[in-house]
Scaffold this motif. Structure first.
Motif, PDB file in Angstrom:
ATOM      1  N   PHE A  30       1.057  -1.266   0.348  1.00 13.37           N
ATOM      2  CA  PHE A  30      -0.100   0.062  -0.366  1.00 13.37           C
ATOM      3  C   PHE A  30       1.047   1.518   0.068  1.00 13.37           C
ATOM      4  N   TRP A  31       1.689   1.159   0.559  1.00 12.31           N
ATOM      5  CA  TRP A  31       2.612   2.939   0.784  1.00 12.31           C
ATOM      6  C   TRP A  31       3.862   2.732  -1.001  1.00 12.31           C
ATOM      7  N   ILE A  32       4.000   1.509  -1.240  1.00 18.93           N
ATOM      8  CA  ILE A  32       4.657   1.544  -2.534  1.00 18.93           C
ATOM      9  C   ILE A  32       3.725   2.496  -3.522  1.00 18.93           C
ATOM     10  N   SER A  33       1.882   1.927  -3.469  1.00 18.62           N
ATOM     11  CA  SER A  33       1.315   2.226  -4.304  1.00 18.62           C
ATOM     12  C   SER A  33       0.339   3.676  -4.302  1.00 18.62           C
ATOM     13  N   SER A  34       0.786   4.458  -2.942  1.00 18.04           N
ATOM     14  CA  SER A  34       0.498   5.531  -2.663  1.00 18.04           C
ATOM     15  C   SER A  34       1.725   6.798  -3.025  1.00 18.04           C
ATOM     16  N   ARG A  35       3.063   5.996  -2.796  1.00 18.53           N
ATOM     17  CA  ARG A  35       4.406   6.910  -3.811  1.00 18.53           C
ATOM     18  C   ARG A  35       3.881   7.092  -4.707  1.00 18.53           C
ATOM     19  N   ARG A  36       3.280   6.280  -5.300  1.00 19.20           N
ATOM     20  CA  ARG A  36       3.135   5.995  -6.972  1.00 19.20           C
ATOM     21  C   ARG A  36       2.526   7.225  -7.344  1.00 19.20           C
ATOM     22  N   GLU A  37       1.083   7.655  -6.243  1.00 22.68           N
ATOM     23  CA  GLU A  37       0.082   8.511  -6.664  1.00 22.68           C
ATOM     24  C   GLU A  37       0.629   9.766  -6.640  1.00 22.68           C
ATOM     25  N   SER A  38       1.157   9.808  -5.330  1.00 24.85           N
ATOM     26  CA  SER A  38       1.453  11.073  -4.955  1.00 24.85           C
ATOM     27  C   SER A  38       3.411  10.480  -4.615  1.00 24.85           C
ATOM     28  N   PRO A  39       4.449  10.600  -5.265  1.00 24.38           N
ATOM     29  CA  PRO A  39       5.755  10.873  -5.235  1.00 24.38           C
ATOM     30  C   PRO A  39       5.749  11.773  -3.778  1.00 24.38           C
ATOM     31  N   ALA A  40       7.218  11.341  -3.257  1.00 24.00           N
ATOM     32  CA  ALA A  40       7.633  12.775  -2.677  1.00 24.00           C
ATOM     33  C   ALA A  40       8.648  13.740  -2.622  1.00 24.00           C
ATOM     34  N   PRO A  41       8.397  14.039  -2.262  1.00 21.78           N
ATOM     35  CA  PRO A  41       9.409  15.779  -2.839  1.00 21.78           C
ATOM     36  C   PRO A  41      10.488  15.806  -3.647  1.00 21.78           C
ATOM     37  N   LEU A  42      11.385  16.489  -4.431  1.00 24.29           N
ATOM     38  CA  LEU A  42      12.604  16.512  -4.179  1.00 24.29           C
ATOM     39  C   LEU A  42      13.072  17.136  -4.040  1.00 24.29           C
ATOM     40  N   ALA A  43      14.374  16.801  -3.258  1.00 25.76           N
ATOM     41  CA  ALA A  43      15.446  17.234  -2.566  1.00 25.76           C
ATOM     42  C   ALA A  43      15.927  18.452  -3.376  1.00 25.76           C
ATOM     43  N   SER A  44      15.978  19.424  -2.722  1.00 31.17           N
ATOM     44  CA  SER A  44      16.629  20.153  -3.282  1.00 31.17           C
ATOM     45  C   SER A  44      18.553  20.240  -2.989  1.00 31.17           C
ATOM     46  N   HIS A  45      18.828  20.974  -4.063  1.00 29.05           N
ATOM     47  CA  HIS A  45      19.786  21.025  -4.828  1.00 29.05           C
ATOM     48  C   HIS A  45      21.337  21.409  -3.390  1.00 29.05           C
ATOM     49  N   PRO A  46      22.226  20.954  -3.160  1.00 31.06           N
ATOM     50  CA  PRO A  46      22.934  21.293  -2.113  1.00 31.06           C
ATOM     51  C   PRO A  46      23.914  22.023  -2.479  1.00 31.06           C
ATOM     52  N   ASP A  47      23.805  22.761  -1.382  1.00 32.87           N
ATOM     53  CA  ASP A  47      25.256  24.570  -1.993  1.00 32.87           C
ATOM     54  C   ASP A  47      26.046  24.269  -1.717  1.00 32.87           C
ATOM     55  N   VAL A  48      26.035  23.982  -3.444  1.00 33.40           N
ATOM     56  CA  VAL A  48      28.160  24.148  -3.134  1.00 33.40           C
ATOM     57  C   VAL A  48      28.980  24.863  -2.406  1.00 33.40           C
ATOM     58  N   LYS A  49      28.561  26.395  -2.957  1.00 27.93           N
ATOM     59  CA  LYS A  49      29.907  27.642  -2.850  1.00 27.93           C
ATOM     60  C   LYS A  49      29.311  27.477  -1.358  1.00 27.93           C
ATOM     61  N   LEU A  50      28.289  27.010  -0.596  1.00 27.07           N
ATOM     62  CA  LEU A  50      27.595  27.203   0.852  1.00 27.07           C
ATOM     63  C   LEU A  50      29.150  26.092   1.748  1.00 27.07           C
ATOM     64  N   ARG A  51      29.067  24.869   1.189  1.00 24.88           N
ATOM     65  CA  ARG A  51      29.919  23.922   1.914  1.00 24.88           C
ATOM     66  C   ARG A  51      31.358  24.154   1.616  1.00 24.88           C
ATOM     67  N   ILE A  52      31.878  24.823   0.205  1.00 20.37           N
ATOM     68  CA  ILE A  52      33.275  24.747   0.192  1.00 20.37           C
ATOM     69  C   ILE A  52      34.022  25.806   1.315  1.00 20.37           C
ATOM     70  N   ALA A  53      32.662  27.464   1.203  1.00 20.65           N
ATOM     71  CA  ALA A  53      33.163  27.573   2.628  1.00 20.65           C
ATOM     72  C   ALA A  53      33.321  28.033   3.785  1.00 20.65           C
ATOM     73  N   LYS A  54      32.508  25.971   3.868  1.00 15.09           N
ATOM     74  CA  LYS A  54      32.173  25.942   5.582  1.00 15.09           C
ATOM     75  C   LYS A  54      33.609  25.490   5.369  1.00 15.09           C
ATOM     76  N   ASN A  55      34.262  24.224   4.516  1.00 17.94           N
ATOM     77  CA  ASN A  55      35.361  23.642   4.282  1.00 17.94           C
ATOM     78  C   ASN A  55      36.450  24.648   4.621  1.00 17.94           C
ATOM     79  N   ALA A  56      36.132  25.697   4.274  1.00 20.76           N
ATOM     80  CA  ALA A  56      37.853  26.714   4.236  1.00 20.76           C
ATOM     81  C   ALA A  56      38.031  27.069   5.540  1.00 20.76           C
TER      82      ALA A  56
END
Length: 86
Positions: free
Chosen positions: A53-79
């Motif tokens: 049932f969970w699988i069939s409900s995902r077909r009807e109403s898929p999970a929202p897409l994740a946002s793309h990672p902020d690469v510039k923010l990650r680079i700044a944090k690593n620096a």
């Protein structure tokens, strides 16, 4: 779809959904995946009908897409982290 009370163990759940164990755990914890039952103190299983049932409900109403990672923010944090460690 035929309803069945067959129990599925973790390996079967991972194979059936294509998700990782940690993803299943996180989804279950947040209430977005069927809860497991304990067959014994160390043996968890899920009802196949609940998972289907969970699988069939995902077909009807898929999970929202994740946002793309902020690469510039990650680079700044690593620096910043590298400068603190020096």
């Amino acid at each position: 779809m035929q309803i069945t009370n067959r129990l599925l163990r973790r390996k079967q759940i991972l194979s059936k959904t294509g998700l990782s164990a940690s993803t299943i755990y996180n989804l279950e914890k947040s209430g977005d995946f069927p809860n497991h039952i304990l067959i014994t103190p160390r043996c968890a299983a899920w009802y196949e009908s609940d998972v289907d049932f969970w699988i069939s409900s995902r077909r009807e109403s898929p999970a929202p897409l994740a946002s793309h990672p902020d690469v510039k923010l990650r680079i700044a944090k690593n620096a910043l982290k590298n400068n603190v460690n020096k």
